[in-house]
Design a protein around this motif. Structure first.
Motif, PDB file in Angstrom:
ATOM      1  N   LEU A  16       0.817  -1.206   0.000  1.00 29.22           N
ATOM      2  CA  LEU A  16       0.000   0.000   0.000  1.00 29.22           C
ATOM      3  C   LEU A  16       0.856   1.265   0.000  1.00 29.22           C
ATOM      4  O   LEU A  16       0.469   2.292  -0.564  1.00 29.22           O
ATOM      5  CB  LEU A  16      -0.932   0.003   1.212  1.00 29.22           C
ATOM      6  CG  LEU A  16      -1.987  -1.110   1.244  1.00 29.22           C
ATOM      7  CD1 LEU A  16      -2.761  -1.066   2.563  1.00 29.22           C
ATOM      8  CD2 LEU A  16      -2.948  -0.993   0.076  1.00 29.22           C
ATOM      9  N   ALA A  17       2.022   1.186   0.631  1.00 27.68           N
ATOM     10  CA  ALA A  17       2.898   2.358   0.690  1.00 27.68           C
ATOM     11  C   ALA A  17       3.457   2.734  -0.665  1.00 27.68           C
ATOM     12  O   ALA A  17       3.924   3.867  -0.848  1.00 27.68           O
ATOM     13  CB  ALA A  17       4.052   2.100   1.667  1.00 27.68           C
ATOM     14  N   ALA A  18       3.408   1.827  -1.649  1.00 25.58           N
ATOM     15  CA  ALA A  18       3.957   2.130  -2.976  1.00 25.58           C
ATOM     16  C   ALA A  18       3.195   3.242  -3.681  1.00 25.58           C
ATOM     17  O   ALA A  18       3.724   3.853  -4.621  1.00 25.58           O
ATOM     18  CB  ALA A  18       3.951   0.869  -3.843  1.00 25.58           C
ATOM     19  N   THR A  19       1.969   3.519  -3.264  1.00 23.54           N
ATOM     20  CA  THR A  19       1.245   4.626  -3.882  1.00 23.54           C
ATOM     21  C   THR A  19       1.877   5.978  -3.560  1.00 23.54           C
ATOM     22  O   THR A  19       1.692   6.942  -4.317  1.00 23.54           O
ATOM     23  CB  THR A  19      -0.228   4.644  -3.421  1.00 23.54           C
ATOM     24  OG1 THR A  19      -0.280   4.735  -1.995  1.00 23.54           O
ATOM     25  CG2 THR A  19      -0.957   3.387  -3.873  1.00 23.54           C
ATOM     26  N   GLY A  20       2.597   6.058  -2.445  1.00 19.99           N
ATOM     27  CA  GLY A  20       3.207   7.331  -2.046  1.00 19.99           C
ATOM     28  C   GLY A  20       4.213   7.854  -3.053  1.00 19.99           C
ATOM     29  O   GLY A  20       4.080   8.976  -3.550  1.00 19.99           O
TER      30      GLY A  20
END
Length: 429
Positions: free
Chosen positions: A276-280
């Protein structure tokens, strides 16, 4: 560059420089950024808290997400009219304090084993309600704090951070769950609201008390004026419809997606957070692209193509199989792509909305679009839980993901798709 263009550029730089030298504006920007990050991080942390700590099923997760999103549908228009009569700084400070206490209490209960689904439902609704008050109040307060010649630059800076937080917040929530346990991530998220509270409480601008014209008829008339304005403007009407189609379907996707990562692909909590953090980072790239691509290829072309790519990339998720060593890099790529093109859409839509809306209607136009665009998310979350329970997680994500493609279709069939390299003026302006 011509002398006239140089003068305009120098003037814009001067306004921007003066804006950031204002301590009150910096405090508002920092507080609003922390609040928006906390708000959108909680959209991931609270559901993961339920999945990883309470072992909820898809239907229960759908209900939880719907309860947290319900205030957008129930309260947006009323809060938009109410805040016009209150001090915006006071509303923001109280909203931040409330969210700090609620999330901190939920984290403490989870650590000691006293957190149940009914309590988490109350937490989700309370955080959602307070977020609606904050989001409307900061927009109203900005107009009251800045002189008109600085309003456009100030609004751009504030709205830019909000747009980034819409994608970067879930990434932060995922990262916190990855590095910490879900309860500790919730406590850390509460600290973001505490940071916002401290920053905004230090604002020294003496805000005038809005006029209290308390007749209900006037309240509803103002709401009706905002609705009528958005419906009458072709661009804003299309943005509303496309946003509603996207948010409804995306809420359904996320309800199934969060469970699919843990139970369909058997990823541990840390891996879920990493994915989910890859969207940052994707959102950061999207912000950089948004500063260049519309003026080069046209706002309409960028808007529609970015929506097709950003929404379409999620359709690859149901096809993923294999061990975590295979699925995690692919999921990171999918979320990075969604973050990049989703942020490009967000920033471009924001620019178009601000350009076609007169100053006197900015607040009500924003509240109306929030109401229409986000109001269906509770129903989308319920649908996602239902589809996951009846059809399975992969089919639910595929069906809901296909629904997201209605958003670029609506924009592609509208005058938005024909926007050129320059932003339009308000109708009649």
């Amino acid at each position: 560059m011509s002398s006239a263009s140089s003068a305009v550029s120098d003037s814009g730089q001067s306004v921007t420089s003066t804006l950031w030298r204002s301590a009150d504006f910096r405090r508002l920007w920092l507080g609003q950024t922390a609040s928006q990050l906390g708000e959108h991080a909680s959209l991931v942390i609270v559901p993961l808290l339920a999945v990883l700590t309470l072992d909820v099923d898809p239907g229960q997760l759908g209900v939880l997400r719907a309860v947290g999103q319900a205030p957008l549908l129930l309260l947006s228009l009323l809060v938009g009219a109410w805040v016009d009569r209150w001090r915006g700084r006071t509303v923001m400070v109280l909203a931040d304090l409330g969210r700090t206490l609620v999330l901190g209490g939920a984290a403490a209960a989870a650590v000691i084993g006293g957190l149940g689904l009914p309590t988490l439902l109350v937490v989700a609704f309370a955080v959602g309600t307070l977020s609606v008050f904050f989001d409307v109040a900061y927009q109203a307060f900005l107009v009251r704090m800045l002189p008109r010649d600085r309003l456009l630059r100030g609004n751009s800076a504030i709205e830019g951070s909000r747009s980034a937080a819409q994608i970067g917040g879930p990434a932060l929530g995922g990262a916190l769950v990855s590095l910490l346990s879900a309860p500790i991530a919730a406590a850390s998220n509460a600290l973001l609201f505490a940071w916002s509270f401290v920053s905004i409480a230090r604002i020294r601008h003496r805000e005038a008390i809005p006029e209290h014209v308390g007749r209900p008829a006037r309240l509803w008339r103002r709401i009706h004026e905002g609705l009528r304005f958005v419906v009458a403007d072709t661009s804003l009407r299309t943005i509303c419809l496309a946003s509603a189609a996207f948010q409804f379907s995306f809420a359904a996707v996320m309800t199934a997606y969060l469970i699919f990562l843990t139970r369909g692909l058997h990823l541990p909590g840390g891996a879920v957070g990493l994915v989910l953090a890859a969207t940052g980072p994707g959102a950061l790239v999207g912000s950089l692209l948004a500063a260049r691509l519309p003026s080069r290829f046209g706002y309409g072309a960028v808007l529609v193509s970015a929506a097709v790519i950003g929404d379409g990339v999620l359709l690859f998720v149901p096809a993923l199989h294999g061990p975590p060593a295979v699925t995690i890099p692919l999921l990171i790529a999918v979320n990075f792509g969604y973050g990049t093109f989703g942020q490009l859409v967000n920033v471009t839509v924001m620019a178009v909305r601000q350009a076609v809306t007169p100053d006197r209607m900015q607040g009500r136009a924003a509240a109306t679009i929030t109401f229409v665009g986000m109001g269906l998310t509770p129903l989308g979350s319920l649908l996602g839980g239902f589809l996951a329970g009846e059809l399975g997680l992969r089919t639910a994500i595929l069906v809901a993901g296909a629904g997201m493609m209605l958003s670029p279709l609506l924009m592609g069939l509208s005058p938005l798709a024909r926007l050129g390299r320059e932003l339009p003026l308000p109708e009649g302006g």
